[in-house]
Write an enzyme that holds these catalytic residues in place. Structure first.
Site, PDB file in Angstrom:
ATOM      1  N   SER A 141       0.874  -1.179   0.000  1.00  0.00           N
ATOM      2  CA  SER A 141       0.000   0.000   0.000  1.00  0.00           C
ATOM      3  C   SER A 141       0.903   1.217   0.000  1.00  0.00           C
ATOM      4  O   SER A 141       2.063   1.136   0.430  1.00  0.00           O
ATOM      5  CB  SER A 141      -0.864   0.003   1.271  1.00  0.00           C
ATOM      6  OG  SER A 141      -1.483   1.259   1.454  1.00  0.00           O
ATOM      7  N   TYR A 154      -2.042  -1.171  10.378  1.00  0.00           N
ATOM      8  CA  TYR A 154      -2.013  -1.200   8.916  1.00  0.00           C
ATOM      9  C   TYR A 154      -0.706  -0.577   8.406  1.00  0.00           C
ATOM     10  O   TYR A 154      -0.010  -1.153   7.566  1.00  0.00           O
ATOM     11  CB  TYR A 154      -3.235  -0.452   8.357  1.00  0.00           C
ATOM     12  CG  TYR A 154      -3.451  -0.668   6.871  1.00  0.00           C
ATOM     13  CD1 TYR A 154      -4.108  -1.805   6.409  1.00  0.00           C
ATOM     14  CD2 TYR A 154      -2.995   0.247   5.929  1.00  0.00           C
ATOM     15  CE1 TYR A 154      -4.311  -2.020   5.042  1.00  0.00           C
ATOM     16  CE2 TYR A 154      -3.193   0.049   4.568  1.00  0.00           C
ATOM     17  CZ  TYR A 154      -3.851  -1.084   4.129  1.00  0.00           C
ATOM     18  OH  TYR A 154      -4.044  -1.297   2.781  1.00  0.00           O
ATOM     19  N   LYS A 158       2.179  -2.810   6.555  1.00  0.00           N
ATOM     20  CA  LYS A 158       2.383  -2.546   5.121  1.00  0.00           C
ATOM     21  C   LYS A 158       3.820  -2.065   4.864  1.00  0.00           C
ATOM     22  O   LYS A 158       4.393  -2.371   3.819  1.00  0.00           O
ATOM     23  CB  LYS A 158       1.349  -1.550   4.599  1.00  0.00           C
ATOM     24  CG  LYS A 158      -0.071  -2.129   4.516  1.00  0.00           C
ATOM     25  CD  LYS A 158      -0.176  -3.286   3.510  1.00  0.00           C
ATOM     26  CE  LYS A 158      -1.610  -3.713   3.259  1.00  0.00           C
ATOM     27  NZ  LYS A 158      -1.719  -4.796   2.269  1.00  0.00           N
TER      28      LYS A 158
HETATM   29  N1  LIG Z   1      -8.725  -0.399  -1.369  1.00  0.00           N
HETATM   30  C1  LIG Z   1      -7.686   0.403  -1.118  1.00  0.00           C
HETATM   31  O1  LIG Z   1      -7.824   1.633  -1.054  1.00  0.00           O
HETATM   32  C2  LIG Z   1      -6.298  -0.187  -0.950  1.00  0.00           C
HETATM   33  C3  LIG Z   1      -5.188   0.694  -0.960  1.00  0.00           C
HETATM   34  C4  LIG Z   1      -3.929   0.173  -0.792  1.00  0.00           C
HETATM   35  C5  LIG Z   1      -3.728  -1.177  -0.629  1.00  0.00           C
HETATM   36  N2  LIG Z   1      -4.819  -2.005  -0.617  1.00  0.00           N
HETATM   37  C6  LIG Z   1      -4.544  -3.430  -0.424  1.00  0.00           C
HETATM   38  O2  LIG Z   1      -5.068  -4.137  -1.529  1.00  0.00           O
HETATM   39  C7  LIG Z   1      -5.374  -5.481  -1.153  1.00  0.00           C
HETATM   40  C8  LIG Z   1      -6.764  -5.840  -1.627  1.00  0.00           C
HETATM   41  O3  LIG Z   1      -7.678  -4.999  -0.944  1.00  0.00           O
HETATM   42  P1  LIG Z   1      -9.077  -4.548  -1.577  1.00  0.00           P
HETATM   43  O4  LIG Z   1      -9.139  -3.084  -1.439  1.00  0.00           O
HETATM   44  O5  LIG Z   1      -9.282  -5.174  -2.897  1.00  0.00           O
HETATM   45  O6  LIG Z   1     -10.056  -5.126  -0.480  1.00  0.00           O
HETATM   46  P2  LIG Z   1     -11.333  -6.123  -0.612  1.00  0.00           P
HETATM   47  O7  LIG Z   1     -11.880  -6.166   0.775  1.00  0.00           O
HETATM   48  O8  LIG Z   1     -12.199  -5.733  -1.736  1.00  0.00           O
HETATM   49  O9  LIG Z   1     -10.660  -7.521  -0.994  1.00  0.00           O
HETATM   50  C9  LIG Z   1      -9.820  -8.192  -0.101  1.00  0.00           C
HETATM   51  C10 LIG Z   1     -10.027  -9.680  -0.301  1.00  0.00           C
HETATM   52  O10 LIG Z   1      -9.076 -10.363   0.523  1.00  0.00           O
HETATM   53  C11 LIG Z   1      -9.718 -11.459   1.137  1.00  0.00           C
HETATM   54  N3  LIG Z   1      -8.986 -11.825   2.350  1.00  0.00           N
HETATM   55  C12 LIG Z   1      -8.828 -11.097   3.484  1.00  0.00           C
HETATM   56  N4  LIG Z   1      -8.107 -11.792   4.379  1.00  0.00           N
HETATM   57  C13 LIG Z   1      -7.771 -12.966   3.798  1.00  0.00           C
HETATM   58  C14 LIG Z   1      -7.032 -14.092   4.204  1.00  0.00           C
HETATM   59  N5  LIG Z   1      -6.504 -14.168   5.447  1.00  0.00           N
HETATM   60  N6  LIG Z   1      -6.863 -15.123   3.332  1.00  0.00           N
HETATM   61  C15 LIG Z   1      -7.416 -15.059   2.085  1.00  0.00           C
HETATM   62  N7  LIG Z   1      -8.153 -14.024   1.648  1.00  0.00           N
HETATM   63  C16 LIG Z   1      -8.327 -12.991   2.496  1.00  0.00           C
HETATM   64  C17 LIG Z   1     -11.152 -10.983   1.397  1.00  0.00           C
HETATM   65  O11 LIG Z   1     -12.046 -12.056   1.598  1.00  0.00           O
HETATM   66  C18 LIG Z   1     -11.420 -10.158   0.152  1.00  0.00           C
HETATM   67  O12 LIG Z   1     -12.006 -10.938  -0.880  1.00  0.00           O
HETATM   68  C19 LIG Z   1      -5.177  -5.532   0.365  1.00  0.00           C
HETATM   69  O13 LIG Z   1      -3.911  -6.092   0.665  1.00  0.00           O
HETATM   70  C20 LIG Z   1      -5.226  -4.080   0.768  1.00  0.00           C
HETATM   71  O14 LIG Z   1      -4.533  -3.828   1.969  1.00  0.00           O
HETATM   72  C21 LIG Z   1      -6.082  -1.554  -0.785  1.00  0.00           C
END
Ligand SMILES: NC(=O)c1ccc[n+]([C@@H]2O[C@H](COP(=O)([O-])OP(=O)(O)OC[C@H]3O[C@@H](n4cnc5c(N)ncnc54)[C@H](O)[C@@H]3O)[C@@H](O)[C@H]2O)c1
Length: 267
Positions: A141, A154, A158
């Site tokens: 992130s 977080y 990260k």
């Molecule tokens: N959305 C944002 O703004 C953002 C920004 C920076 C980084 N991220 C990172 O991107 C990645 C995806 O996030 P997203 O925004 O698509 O969220 P999301 O909630 O849409 O998707 C996350 C997915 O991960 C799965 N998950 C969570 N814990 C798990 C585990 N222990 N084992 C297997 N699956 C698991 C959930 O069931 C979900 O389907 C994450 O690592 C998040 O930290 C997101």
């Protein structure tokens, strides 16, 4: 620059693939010609529904990436069934803990945002090294390069993900294994669905769509770039932080004063 990674014909696994960034990435890899994509997620029903929607080259897999034995079994099972894994997108994650968080927040964040990548490296890198090829994308992130003002677990985990990805990229290049690190700012997914106008993530700029993130990932794989920044401004913020840490901290303190709970009432 690392070696470019060519997607057509490959077998890929995307963790957290049932929704958000993972789902968009899985879909985009298929569009780019991947032979098959395994949609791995802790939510087995959602993984099945996503794989179903993505078509016959998508395969669901129930997987909790925080469970080392399960990750090792998943690597073995996918390779037994589909052949060598060329690309593993270690993307599962979530936001646990406000402020300093409690021990449970730290535990889950540490396991999912840091140890999950260690687990896959332990299970998959020896296989990739034997073949002399393979690629890992770690979804960290921008919080791992800068900070996430409203959550310490977080931010810290990260940062750990970025540090681990760098370490792996250095130590395993000679094995023919490429590593990239995906560092988005705000993306419209289930994780950010509850963010109000005051959300700390919005300080960095507008939220983008998961498909925009997938575009940047594909371009970075093509170019062999380690750091994948779907929000290019994150590079400027990171440079400012490195150039003058005290000035950067002062700016972050001002930003927190503006958005911290109760700030509007006292202004
Ligand atoms: N959305 C944002 O703004 C953002 C920004 C920076 C980084 N991220 C990172 O991107 C990645 C995806 O996030 P997203 O925004 O698509 O969220 P999301 O909630 O849409 O998707 C996350 C997915 O991960 C799965 N998950 C969570 N814990 C798990 C585990 N222990 N084992 C297997 N699956 C698991 C959930 O069931 C979900 O389907 C994450 O690592 C998040 O930290 C997101």
């Amino acid at each position: 620059m690392a070696e470019p990674f060519s997607i057509p014909g490959t077998t890929a696994v995307v963790t957290g693939g049932a929704g958000g960034i993972g789902r968009a990435l899985a879909g985009r890899l298929l569009t780019e010609g991947a032979a098959r994509v395994v949609v791995a997620d802790r939510d087995a029903d959602a993984a099945a529904a996503t794989a179903d929607a993505l078509g016959e080259r998508a395969h669901p897999l129930a997987l909790d990436v925080a469970d080392e034995a399960a990750v090792a079994a998943a690597v073995a099972e996918v390779e037994d069934r589909h052949g060598p894994i060329d690309l593993w997108c270690s993307n599962a994650g979530g936001g646990a803990g406000r402020g300093l968080g409690d021990d449970a927040d730290w535990d889950v964040s540490w396991r999912v945002h840091v140890l999950a990548h260690v687990y896959v490296a332990r299970a998959l890198f020896p296989r990739m090294a034997e073949r002399g090829r393979g690629h890992l994308i770690v979804t960290a992130s921008a919080a791992g390069l800068l900070t996430q003002l409203d959550t310490a677990p977080y931010t810290v985990t990260k940062h750990g993900a970025v540090a681990l990805a760098e370490w792996l990229a250095i130590r395993h290049a000679d094995d023919g294994i490429g590593v990239s690190c995906l560092c988005p700012q705000g993306v419209n997914t289930a994780m950010t669905a509850g963010d109000g106008p005051e959300a700390a993530t919005r300080l960095g700029g507008a939220y983008i769509e998961p498909e925009d993130v997938a575009d940047t990932v594909v371009a970075a794989l093509h170019d062999g770039r380690f750091l994948i920044l779907p929000h290019p401004e994150a590079a400027t913020y990171e440079r400012r932080r490195a150039q003058d840490r005290d000035r950067w901290l002062e700016g972050m303190r001002r930003a927190w004063s503006a958005i911290r709970p109760g700030a509007a009432a006292t202004d």
